[in-house]
Design a protein around this motif. Structure first.
Motif, PDB file in Angstrom:
ATOM      1  N   GLY A 111       0.821  -1.204   0.000  1.00  0.00           N
ATOM      2  CA  GLY A 111       0.000   0.000   0.000  1.00  0.00           C
ATOM      3  C   GLY A 111       0.852   1.251   0.000  1.00  0.00           C
ATOM      4  O   GLY A 111       2.009   1.250   0.430  1.00  0.00           O
ATOM      5  N   GLU A 112       0.259   2.348  -0.477  1.00  0.00           N
ATOM      6  CA  GLU A 112       1.012   3.576  -0.732  1.00  0.00           C
ATOM      7  C   GLU A 112       1.640   4.212   0.507  1.00  0.00           C
ATOM      8  O   GLU A 112       2.635   4.915   0.410  1.00  0.00           O
ATOM      9  N   THR A 113       1.066   3.990   1.689  1.00  0.00           N
ATOM     10  CA  THR A 113       1.581   4.638   2.895  1.00  0.00           C
ATOM     11  C   THR A 113       2.387   3.698   3.778  1.00  0.00           C
ATOM     12  O   THR A 113       2.925   4.133   4.798  1.00  0.00           O
ATOM     13  N   ASP A 114       2.484   2.438   3.403  1.00  0.00           N
ATOM     14  CA  ASP A 114       3.213   1.470   4.218  1.00  0.00           C
ATOM     15  C   ASP A 114       4.705   1.799   4.228  1.00  0.00           C
ATOM     16  O   ASP A 114       5.299   2.043   3.173  1.00  0.00           O
ATOM     17  N   PRO A 115       5.343   1.818   5.401  1.00  0.00           N
ATOM     18  CA  PRO A 115       6.785   2.154   5.467  1.00  0.00           C
ATOM     19  C   PRO A 115       7.650   1.242   4.609  1.00  0.00           C
ATOM     20  O   PRO A 115       8.629   1.704   4.005  1.00  0.00           O
ATOM     21  N   ALA A 116       7.309  -0.040   4.535  1.00  0.00           N
ATOM     22  CA  ALA A 116       8.111  -0.950   3.721  1.00  0.00           C
ATOM     23  C   ALA A 116       7.988  -0.603   2.237  1.00  0.00           C
ATOM     24  O   ALA A 116       8.978  -0.649   1.487  1.00  0.00           O
ATOM     25  N   THR A 117       6.778  -0.237   1.803  1.00  0.00           N
ATOM     26  CA  THR A 117       6.583   0.168   0.412  1.00  0.00           C
ATOM     27  C   THR A 117       7.437   1.383   0.083  1.00  0.00           C
ATOM     28  O   THR A 117       8.104   1.439  -0.963  1.00  0.00           O
ATOM     29  N   LEU A 118       7.437   2.364   0.968  1.00  0.00           N
ATOM     30  CA  LEU A 118       8.224   3.570   0.747  1.00  0.00           C
ATOM     31  C   LEU A 118       9.715   3.249   0.729  1.00  0.00           C
ATOM     32  O   LEU A 118      10.472   3.772  -0.097  1.00  0.00           O
ATOM     33  N   ALA A 119      10.146   2.378   1.639  1.00  0.00           N
ATOM     34  CA  ALA A 119      11.564   2.025   1.709  1.00  0.00           C
ATOM     35  C   ALA A 119      12.019   1.292   0.449  1.00  0.00           C
ATOM     36  O   ALA A 119      13.118   1.533  -0.065  1.00  0.00           O
ATOM     37  N   TRP A 120      11.168   0.400  -0.065  1.00  0.00           N
ATOM     38  CA  TRP A 120      11.532  -0.305  -1.288  1.00  0.00           C
ATOM     39  C   TRP A 120      11.621   0.656  -2.469  1.00  0.00           C
ATOM     40  O   TRP A 120      12.478   0.508  -3.351  1.00  0.00           O
ATOM     41  N   HIS A 121      10.755   1.645  -2.508  1.00  0.00           N
ATOM     42  CA  HIS A 121      10.841   2.630  -3.589  1.00  0.00           C
ATOM     43  C   HIS A 121      12.102   3.478  -3.451  1.00  0.00           C
ATOM     44  O   HIS A 121      12.726   3.839  -4.464  1.00  0.00           O
ATOM     45  N   ASP A 122      12.492   3.799  -2.231  1.00  0.00           N
ATOM     46  CA  ASP A 122      13.767   4.494  -2.038  1.00  0.00           C
ATOM     47  C   ASP A 122      14.919   3.654  -2.582  1.00  0.00           C
ATOM     48  O   ASP A 122      15.845   4.167  -3.239  1.00  0.00           O
ATOM     49  N   LYS A 123      14.863   2.360  -2.314  1.00  0.00           N
ATOM     50  CA  LYS A 123      15.926   1.466  -2.769  1.00  0.00           C
ATOM     51  C   LYS A 123      15.927   1.368  -4.297  1.00  0.00           C
ATOM     52  O   LYS A 123      16.989   1.335  -4.934  1.00  0.00           O
ATOM     53  N   ALA A 124      14.747   1.314  -4.892  1.00  0.00           N
ATOM     54  CA  ALA A 124      14.652   1.243  -6.347  1.00  0.00           C
ATOM     55  C   ALA A 124      15.159   2.526  -6.998  1.00  0.00           C
ATOM     56  O   ALA A 124      15.780   2.494  -8.068  1.00  0.00           O
ATOM     57  N   LEU A 125      14.899   3.663  -6.368  1.00  0.00           N
ATOM     58  CA  LEU A 125      15.420   4.929  -6.897  1.00  0.00           C
ATOM     59  C   LEU A 125      16.944   4.982  -6.790  1.00  0.00           C
ATOM     60  O   LEU A 125      17.619   5.502  -7.683  1.00  0.00           O
ATOM     61  N   ALA A 126      17.486   4.434  -5.709  1.00  0.00           N
ATOM     62  CA  ALA A 126      18.946   4.387  -5.567  1.00  0.00           C
ATOM     63  C   ALA A 126      19.553   3.522  -6.676  1.00  0.00           C
ATOM     64  O   ALA A 126      20.604   3.870  -7.244  1.00  0.00           O
ATOM     65  N   LEU A 127      18.907   2.409  -7.003  1.00  0.00           N
ATOM     66  CA  LEU A 127      19.392   1.566  -8.098  1.00  0.00           C
ATOM     67  C   LEU A 127      19.279   2.292  -9.431  1.00  0.00           C
ATOM     68  O   LEU A 127      20.141   2.143 -10.300  1.00  0.00           O
ATOM     69  N   LEU A 128      18.253   3.102  -9.595  1.00  0.00           N
ATOM     70  CA  LEU A 128      18.110   3.871 -10.832  1.00  0.00           C
ATOM     71  C   LEU A 128      19.263   4.858 -10.996  1.00  0.00           C
ATOM     72  O   LEU A 128      19.796   5.024 -12.103  1.00  0.00           O
ATOM     73  N   HIS A 129      19.650   5.519  -9.913  1.00  0.00           N
ATOM     74  CA  HIS A 129      20.824   6.403  -9.985  1.00  0.00           C
ATOM     75  C   HIS A 129      22.054   5.599 -10.426  1.00  0.00           C
ATOM     76  O   HIS A 129      22.844   6.050 -11.257  1.00  0.00           O
ATOM     77  N   ASP A 194      11.046   0.057 -18.912  1.00  0.00           N
ATOM     78  CA  ASP A 194       9.923  -0.539 -18.190  1.00  0.00           C
ATOM     79  C   ASP A 194      10.362  -0.773 -16.747  1.00  0.00           C
ATOM     80  O   ASP A 194      10.289  -1.881 -16.218  1.00  0.00           O
ATOM     81  N   TYR A 195      10.824   0.322 -16.135  1.00  0.00           N
ATOM     82  CA  TYR A 195      11.375   0.264 -14.780  1.00  0.00           C
ATOM     83  C   TYR A 195      10.223   0.241 -13.776  1.00  0.00           C
ATOM     84  O   TYR A 195       9.974   1.178 -13.045  1.00  0.00           O
ATOM     85  N   ASP A 196       9.518  -0.864 -13.818  1.00  0.00           N
ATOM     86  CA  ASP A 196       8.328  -1.075 -13.018  1.00  0.00           C
ATOM     87  C   ASP A 196       8.647  -2.125 -11.957  1.00  0.00           C
ATOM     88  O   ASP A 196       9.589  -2.902 -12.109  1.00  0.00           O
ATOM     89  N   ALA A 197       7.848  -2.167 -10.899  1.00  0.00           N
ATOM     90  CA  ALA A 197       8.111  -3.114  -9.813  1.00  0.00           C
ATOM     91  C   ALA A 197       8.149  -4.554 -10.297  1.00  0.00           C
ATOM     92  O   ALA A 197       8.850  -5.393  -9.718  1.00  0.00           O
ATOM     93  N   MET A 198       7.430  -4.880 -11.361  1.00  0.00           N
ATOM     94  CA  MET A 198       7.413  -6.260 -11.853  1.00  0.00           C
ATOM     95  C   MET A 198       8.720  -6.634 -12.533  1.00  0.00           C
ATOM     96  O   MET A 198       8.994  -7.821 -12.745  1.00  0.00           O
ATOM     97  N   ASN A 199       9.548  -5.659 -12.888  1.00  0.00           N
ATOM     98  CA  ASN A 199      10.828  -5.914 -13.539  1.00  0.00           C
ATOM     99  C   ASN A 199      12.015  -5.646 -12.633  1.00  0.00           C
ATOM    100  O   ASN A 199      13.152  -5.502 -13.105  1.00  0.00           O
ATOM    101  N   LEU A 200      11.759  -5.573 -11.330  1.00  0.00           N
ATOM    102  CA  LEU A 200      12.804  -5.484 -10.316  1.00  0.00           C
ATOM    103  C   LEU A 200      12.637  -6.687  -9.397  1.00  0.00           C
ATOM    104  O   LEU A 200      11.630  -6.804  -8.697  1.00  0.00           O
ATOM    105  N   MET A 201      13.588  -7.600  -9.427  1.00  0.00           N
ATOM    106  CA  MET A 201      13.491  -8.818  -8.643  1.00  0.00           C
ATOM    107  C   MET A 201      14.177  -8.641  -7.288  1.00  0.00           C
ATOM    108  O   MET A 201      15.308  -8.146  -7.212  1.00  0.00           O
ATOM    109  N   VAL A 202      13.480  -9.049  -6.237  1.00  0.00           N
ATOM    110  CA  VAL A 202      14.066  -9.042  -4.899  1.00  0.00           C
ATOM    111  C   VAL A 202      14.782 -10.366  -4.698  1.00  0.00           C
ATOM    112  O   VAL A 202      14.163 -11.439  -4.750  1.00  0.00           O
TER     113      VAL A 202
END
Length: 348
Positions: A111-129, A194-202
């Motif tokens: 969900g959009e406000t879940d801390p884990a969701t936000l943290a994973w997006h931070d991590k994905a943005l770091a990988l994008l850099h 296509d830098y979408d969550a479905m194309n980023l594997m954990v």
């Protein structure tokens, strides 16, 4: 039935893997691991020692695997987290890759406000850099005005014309021109596309890049909005703007953006890029449904319409198109979806 689904092709893939590992074909059991919107299919191979690999079946008549192989080798040599290529057979369209498991990023989003969701997006943005700073856009196809325009025309041709039987509004051309112009004014970097969550594997604690065969040299904001305005979350405008500003500051610090580019100007470029992608996605999802007979894509149209409305609300001008979108397009879309038995719910 596609070529990738035929028993003959699966048998050929099994024989190819068996020969590579010097095993009898009948001893190999391949289990479908994933499919996607293309003709590619992915099978999990378990070897006698317990090791698992992923076998990609990409029929060469429909899928050219050469870009995937070339990019995978370049990005991996540059230190980026991509699956290792263990074997390739471009003539048959077979590849053997690392097995990164069954956890694409969306399985970790709550969900959009879940801390884990936000943290994973931070991590994905770091990988994008990391991607933009490590992978040169040289030798990649250009994300130029012609390609941007063809993508936008997917909306008018497939969503409006083929699916809704609607004419383009008079305001369409002005918006189309603006979105292309604002995309082209951005610095050019490597774009996954296509830098979408479905194309980023954990995998463990790390994120890995997959499905990058369509990478291009294009606008710096494209992959960011693919993630932040993707198919799984719709973030509040304040959270979205904060991520965009953090991206701008990081890109200025390492030289990808000019320090003279203001926060307001960059945010407008990002909103325009997001609108371009949303329009493209609306068209692609209709084309996948009508031309390719794929299920499950129409249900996603309202989500991307929300994204489009969010982006255009923050983009100056184009009031006429926004009014058409709200007063004409949305009701037509909802009515058409209702005939398919798809309930859209109230807009928000």
């Amino acid at each position: 039935m596609t070529q990738a689904d035929t028993p003959t092709r699966l048998d050929a893939l099994r024989r190819w893997a068996a020969e590579r590992h010097r095993l009898p074909p009948e001893s190999l059991h391949l289990h479908l691991a994933a499919g996607d919107a293309s003709f590619r299919r992915y099978f999990r191979l378990r070897l006698p020692d317990g090791t698992t690999r992923i076998l990609m079946d990409a029929p060469p008549e429909q899928e050219d695997s050469r870009p995937f192989v070339s990019i995978a080798r370049r990005w991996r040599s540059g230190g980026l987290p991509v699956p290792r290529l263990h074997a390739t057979d471009l003539e048959q369209g077979f590849l053997e890759l690392d097995d990164l498991g069954d956890e694409p990023l969306q399985t970790h989003l709550q969900g959009e406000t879940d801390p884990a969701t936000l943290a994973w997006h931070d991590k994905a943005l770091a990988l994008l850099h990391e991607l933009q700073n490590s992978a040169s856009p040289d030798d990649l196809p250009a994300y130029d005005a012609a390609l941007l325009g063809r993508e936008l025309d997917l909306f008018s041709d497939w969503c409006l014309g083929e699916w809704l039987d609607m004419a383009r509004p008079p305001s369409w051309q002005a918006l189309r021109d603006t979105l292309i112009e604002m995309a082209l004014m951005q610095p050019v970097v490597t774009v996954h596309r296509d830098y979408d969550a479905m194309n980023l594997m954990v995998h463990g604690d790390d994120l890995y890049l997959i499905d990058f065969q369509d990478a291009v040299a294009g606008p710096i904001s494209y992959d960011m909005i693919s993630l932040l305005r993707g198919r799984y979350c719709r973030f509040p405008s304040g959270r979205f703007a904060a991520w965009v500003e953090g991206f701008r500051q990081s890109a200025i610090a390492d030289g990808r953006l000019q320090s003279t580019l203001s926060a307001e100007a960059f945010l407008q470029q990002v909103q325009a890029m997001a609108a371009q992608r949303c329009l493209k996605v609306l068209g692609i999802f209709c084309r996948l449904t009508l031309r390719d007979g794929r299920d499950g894509y129409l249900q996603r149209l309202p989500h991307f319409l929300h994204h489009l409305e969010d982006s255009l609300a923050e983009l100056p001008g184009h009031d006429e198109f926004r009014d058409w979108l709200t007063g004409t397009f949305r009701p037509a879309l909802e009515e058409r979806l209702a005939t398919e038995g798809i309930q859209t719910g109230s807009s928000s």
